[in-house]
Design a protein around this motif. Structure first.
Motif, PDB file in Angstrom:
ATOM      1  N   TYR A 130       0.933  -1.217  -0.131  1.00 15.88           N
ATOM      2  CA  TYR A 130       0.095  -0.077  -0.034  1.00 15.88           C
ATOM      3  C   TYR A 130       0.770   1.284   0.215  1.00 15.88           C
ATOM      4  O   TYR A 130       0.475   2.276   0.692  1.00 15.88           O
ATOM      5  CB  TYR A 130      -0.837  -0.193   1.033  1.00 15.88           C
ATOM      6  CG  TYR A 130      -1.877  -1.081   1.149  1.00 15.88           C
ATOM      7  CD1 TYR A 130      -2.880  -1.378   0.157  1.00 15.88           C
ATOM      8  CD2 TYR A 130      -1.942  -2.223   2.219  1.00 15.88           C
ATOM      9  CE1 TYR A 130      -3.632  -2.541   0.017  1.00 15.88           C
ATOM     10  CE2 TYR A 130      -2.624  -3.165   2.223  1.00 15.88           C
ATOM     11  CZ  TYR A 130      -3.628  -3.433   1.286  1.00 15.88           C
ATOM     12  OH  TYR A 130      -4.371  -4.473   1.051  1.00 15.88           O
ATOM     13  N   SER A 131       1.982   1.073  -0.596  1.00 17.21           N
ATOM     14  CA  SER A 131       2.969   2.273  -0.677  1.00 17.21           C
ATOM     15  C   SER A 131       2.360   3.650  -1.270  1.00 17.21           C
ATOM     16  O   SER A 131       3.167   4.714  -1.067  1.00 17.21           O
ATOM     17  CB  SER A 131       4.074   1.999  -1.437  1.00 17.21           C
ATOM     18  OG  SER A 131       3.942   1.333  -2.724  1.00 17.21           O
ATOM     19  N   PRO A 132       1.348   3.842  -2.022  1.00 17.31           N
ATOM     20  CA  PRO A 132       0.793   4.943  -2.588  1.00 17.31           C
ATOM     21  C   PRO A 132       0.380   5.691  -1.340  1.00 17.31           C
ATOM     22  O   PRO A 132       0.445   7.151  -1.328  1.00 17.31           O
ATOM     23  CB  PRO A 132      -0.315   4.442  -3.379  1.00 17.31           C
ATOM     24  CG  PRO A 132       0.000   3.211  -3.926  1.00 17.31           C
ATOM     25  CD  PRO A 132       0.750   2.609  -3.119  1.00 17.31           C
ATOM     26  N   LEU A 133       0.194   5.389  -0.118  1.00 15.71           N
ATOM     27  CA  LEU A 133      -0.082   6.092   1.077  1.00 15.71           C
ATOM     28  C   LEU A 133       1.167   6.801   1.458  1.00 15.71           C
ATOM     29  O   LEU A 133       0.849   7.886   2.349  1.00 15.71           O
ATOM     30  CB  LEU A 133      -0.667   5.112   1.801  1.00 15.71           C
ATOM     31  CG  LEU A 133      -2.129   4.651   1.933  1.00 15.71           C
ATOM     32  CD1 LEU A 133      -2.472   3.361   3.016  1.00 15.71           C
ATOM     33  CD2 LEU A 133      -3.139   5.553   1.765  1.00 15.71           C
ATOM     34  N   ASP A 134       2.353   6.383   1.143  1.00 17.24           N
ATOM     35  CA  ASP A 134       3.459   7.100   1.527  1.00 17.24           C
ATOM     36  C   ASP A 134       4.115   8.109   0.530  1.00 17.24           C
ATOM     37  O   ASP A 134       4.810   8.690   0.892  1.00 17.24           O
ATOM     38  CB  ASP A 134       4.548   6.036   1.676  1.00 17.24           C
ATOM     39  CG  ASP A 134       4.596   4.741   2.741  1.00 17.24           C
ATOM     40  OD1 ASP A 134       3.568   5.389   3.762  1.00 17.24           O
ATOM     41  OD2 ASP A 134       4.909   3.684   2.762  1.00 17.24           O
ATOM     42  N   ILE A 135       3.340   8.014  -0.575  1.00 11.43           N
ATOM     43  CA  ILE A 135       3.861   9.047  -1.737  1.00 11.43           C
ATOM     44  C   ILE A 135       3.275  10.298  -1.526  1.00 11.43           C
ATOM     45  O   ILE A 135       1.869  10.333  -1.585  1.00 11.43           O
ATOM     46  CB  ILE A 135       3.692   8.278  -2.827  1.00 11.43           C
ATOM     47  CG1 ILE A 135       4.459   6.921  -2.975  1.00 11.43           C
ATOM     48  CG2 ILE A 135       4.165   9.189  -4.298  1.00 11.43           C
ATOM     49  CD1 ILE A 135       3.872   6.031  -4.304  1.00 11.43           C
ATOM     50  N   GLY A 136       3.820  11.336  -1.698  1.00 12.76           N
ATOM     51  CA  GLY A 136       3.219  12.637  -1.808  1.00 12.76           C
ATOM     52  C   GLY A 136       3.124  13.508  -0.724  1.00 12.76           C
ATOM     53  O   GLY A 136       3.747  13.410   0.408  1.00 12.76           O
ATOM     54  N   HIS A 137       2.510  14.710  -0.646  1.00 13.39           N
ATOM     55  CA  HIS A 137       2.449  15.693   0.360  1.00 13.39           C
ATOM     56  C   HIS A 137       1.892  14.923   1.764  1.00 13.39           C
ATOM     57  O   HIS A 137       0.709  14.351   1.407  1.00 13.39           O
ATOM     58  CB  HIS A 137       1.693  17.056   0.133  1.00 13.39           C
ATOM     59  CG  HIS A 137       2.161  18.236   0.677  1.00 13.39           C
ATOM     60  ND1 HIS A 137       1.380  18.245   2.078  1.00 13.39           N
ATOM     61  CD2 HIS A 137       2.852  19.088   0.500  1.00 13.39           C
ATOM     62  CE1 HIS A 137       1.971  19.569   2.483  1.00 13.39           C
ATOM     63  NE2 HIS A 137       2.760  19.970   1.662  1.00 13.39           N
ATOM     64  N   PRO A 138       2.399  15.335   2.862  1.00  8.16           N
ATOM     65  CA  PRO A 138       2.001  14.757   4.155  1.00  8.16           C
ATOM     66  C   PRO A 138       0.246  15.140   4.336  1.00  8.16           C
ATOM     67  O   PRO A 138      -0.276  14.438   5.023  1.00  8.16           O
ATOM     68  CB  PRO A 138       2.852  15.243   5.324  1.00  8.16           C
ATOM     69  CG  PRO A 138       3.586  16.423   4.681  1.00  8.16           C
ATOM     70  CD  PRO A 138       3.744  15.866   3.068  1.00  8.16           C
ATOM     71  N   ASN A 139       0.077  16.404   3.876  1.00 11.58           N
ATOM     72  CA  ASN A 139      -1.255  17.022   4.150  1.00 11.58           C
ATOM     73  C   ASN A 139      -2.457  16.432   3.324  1.00 11.58           C
ATOM     74  O   ASN A 139      -3.520  16.743   3.238  1.00 11.58           O
ATOM     75  CB  ASN A 139      -1.264  18.400   3.833  1.00 11.58           C
ATOM     76  CG  ASN A 139      -0.498  19.311   5.259  1.00 11.58           C
ATOM     77  OD1 ASN A 139      -0.409  18.565   6.107  1.00 11.58           O
ATOM     78  ND2 ASN A 139      -0.500  20.320   4.982  1.00 11.58           N
ATOM     79  N   ALA A 140      -1.883  15.446   2.254  1.00  6.17           N
ATOM     80  CA  ALA A 140      -2.921  14.904   1.219  1.00  6.17           C
ATOM     81  C   ALA A 140      -3.110  13.522   1.710  1.00  6.17           C
ATOM     82  O   ALA A 140      -4.063  12.832   1.120  1.00  6.17           O
ATOM     83  CB  ALA A 140      -2.327  14.797  -0.059  1.00  6.17           C
ATOM     84  N   VAL A 141      -2.706  12.967   3.108  1.00  4.67           N
ATOM     85  CA  VAL A 141      -3.226  11.561   3.417  1.00  4.67           C
ATOM     86  C   VAL A 141      -3.685  11.797   4.754  1.00  4.67           C
ATOM     87  O   VAL A 141      -3.117  12.504   5.635  1.00  4.67           O
ATOM     88  CB  VAL A 141      -2.063  10.829   3.462  1.00  4.67           C
ATOM     89  CG1 VAL A 141      -0.782  11.161   4.442  1.00  4.67           C
ATOM     90  CG2 VAL A 141      -2.252   9.349   3.889  1.00  4.67           C
ATOM     91  N   GLY A 142      -4.754  11.032   5.064  1.00  2.29           N
ATOM     92  CA  GLY A 142      -5.425  11.242   6.298  1.00  2.29           C
ATOM     93  C   GLY A 142      -5.597   9.824   6.984  1.00  2.29           C
ATOM     94  O   GLY A 142      -5.868   8.800   6.115  1.00  2.29           O
ATOM     95  N   PHE A 143      -5.623   9.380   8.392  1.00  2.00           N
ATOM     96  CA  PHE A 143      -5.861   8.154   8.991  1.00  2.00           C
ATOM     97  C   PHE A 143      -6.824   8.581   9.873  1.00  2.00           C
ATOM     98  O   PHE A 143      -6.979   9.333  10.852  1.00  2.00           O
ATOM     99  CB  PHE A 143      -4.591   7.866   9.388  1.00  2.00           C
ATOM    100  CG  PHE A 143      -3.104   7.391   8.523  1.00  2.00           C
ATOM    101  CD1 PHE A 143      -3.305   6.006   8.063  1.00  2.00           C
ATOM    102  CD2 PHE A 143      -2.396   8.641   8.150  1.00  2.00           C
ATOM    103  CE1 PHE A 143      -2.088   5.980   7.161  1.00  2.00           C
ATOM    104  CE2 PHE A 143      -1.356   8.406   7.301  1.00  2.00           C
ATOM    105  CZ  PHE A 143      -1.423   7.120   6.806  1.00  2.00           C
ATOM    106  N   THR A 144      -7.525   7.347  10.309  1.00  2.00           N
ATOM    107  CA  THR A 144      -8.695   7.332  11.476  1.00  2.00           C
ATOM    108  C   THR A 144      -8.773   5.962  11.960  1.00  2.00           C
ATOM    109  O   THR A 144      -8.637   4.929  11.205  1.00  2.00           O
ATOM    110  CB  THR A 144      -9.835   8.381  11.009  1.00  2.00           C
ATOM    111  OG1 THR A 144     -10.345   8.580  12.319  1.00  2.00           O
ATOM    112  CG2 THR A 144     -10.571   7.351  10.126  1.00  2.00           C
TER     113      THR A 144
END
Length: 354
Positions: A130-144
């Protein structure tokens, strides 16, 4: 199904969000009916131990950290990261051979701490990418994280069967009646079940409309979802206009993953990464709030009511009426059932040979 064969064991489950396990605290969570305590070594590496002292069975998370070790609150027996007792403050200080707790292999990837709960050695090749979750700007990914008092397979059903969207959810993700009539395209491998829907609607889904060239006009959409054992569903959704193909879509990449707490209670983890307004932290916060609202206020009440009415975790024993929209969810249930049965048979064969 016997208790021993209730869950797939030779696989990776999410134990916690990376952010849930801090640098000092002892973090308890019940996983697959087993109490586990998670914490981090001084270097940040996560550790998972059976959350039960072998002496009087006090939960270790009630104790305290001593360096990279844990001391039981009740009688101060101390355990290292491998689960071995290293200190007995009583009598001569003799450490009984049985004074150890089970340590579980863990690995930290994609914003989660994953745990291996089988007796056999862990196989990292079984952890999906699931490496796409690691790619890009940190403000573009969210977790809950959310907790659900229902069997984990009901949550898998809910995500694998997206035909419920227009009947359960509100305006923000409506397909305006376009999705339910579509029988998804199914792709199968020995380890995965995938489903894909493509449709057009006007206007576009509200989560994407304002990022398209003409928000009020028709747009082409897709959902593409892939289940991987034991309870991971990677869901991609996007929209395009004009002659663009889906590779150029305004889109998001989501991961829904469940870990049974026990037979009728589930830890539900979610991550989402988008390819638009990627630097906007406030928008990111709103996305996660929206996920909570959708699941807790819309999906959740239905899933809880279904579980209560079923009164069992054995879906097929109730002889459900099955329809075309069930194809992906039923294929997942049957493949998971096959995997669990094969693992149980393998375990029984090994036990018999010993």
């Amino acid at each position: 199904m016997t208790v021993q064969a209730r869950y797939l064991k030779r696989t990776w489950y999410v134990a916690a969000l990376s952010t849930e396990v801090g640098p000092e605290a002892l973090f308890p969570r019940k996983l697959l009916g087993t109490s586990v305590v998670l914490y981090r070594r001084a270097d940040g590496t996560p550790v998972a131990l059976h959350d039960r002292c072998p002496h009087r069975f006090a939960p270790l998370h009630l104790g305290k950290r001593i360096g990279d070790e844990v001391a039981c609150l009740y009688h101060a027996l101390q355990f290292d990261c491998t689960g071995q007792c290293t200190k007995n403050p009583h009598g001569t200080g003799h450490i009984p051979k049985a004074a150890r707790v089970r340590a579980f292999p863990v690995v930290e990837r994609y914003g989660f701490i994953w745990i291996w709960m089988a007796e056999e050695a862990p196989d990292l090749d079984l952890l999906p990418d699931y490496s796409p979750l690691d790619i890009g700007h940190p403000n573009a990914v969210g977790f809950t994280y959310m907790h659900m008092p229902a069997n984990y397979e009901l949550i898998i059903d809910n995500v694998m069967d997206l035909s419920h969207i227009d009947h359960v959810h509100g305006e923000i993700i409506t397909t305006r009646g376009k999705l339910s009539p579509i029988v998804p395209q199914i792709r199968e491998t020995p380890a995965n079940i995938s489903a894909r829907w493509e449709w057009s609607q006007q206007p576009a889904m509200m989560i994407f409309a304002n990022f398209l060239p003409r928000p009020a006009d028709e747009a082409r959409h897709y959902f593409d979802i892939t289940w991987s054992a034991p309870a991971n569903i990677q869901l991609s959704v996007g929209a395009v206009q004009d002659d663009k193909n889906f590779d150029d879509a305004i889109s998001q990449y989501d991961l829904h993953t469940c870990t049974p707490e026990d037979e009728f209670s589930t830890h539900y983890f979610f991550a989402t990464r988008r390819n638009h307004v990627v630097e906007d932290a406030e928008y990111n916060r709103l996305k996660i709030e929206g996920m909570h609202a959708a699941f807790e206020n819309e999906d959740g009440p239905v899933i809880r009511a279904v579980q209560q009415e079923m009164g069992t975790a054995d879906f097929f024993s109730l002889d459900p009426v099955l329809m075309s929209n069930d194809i992906a969810a039923v294929k997942v249930r049957k493949l998971l059932q096959k995997m669990i049965a094969a693992e149980a048979a393998s375990t029984a064969s090994l036990d018999a040979a010993e």
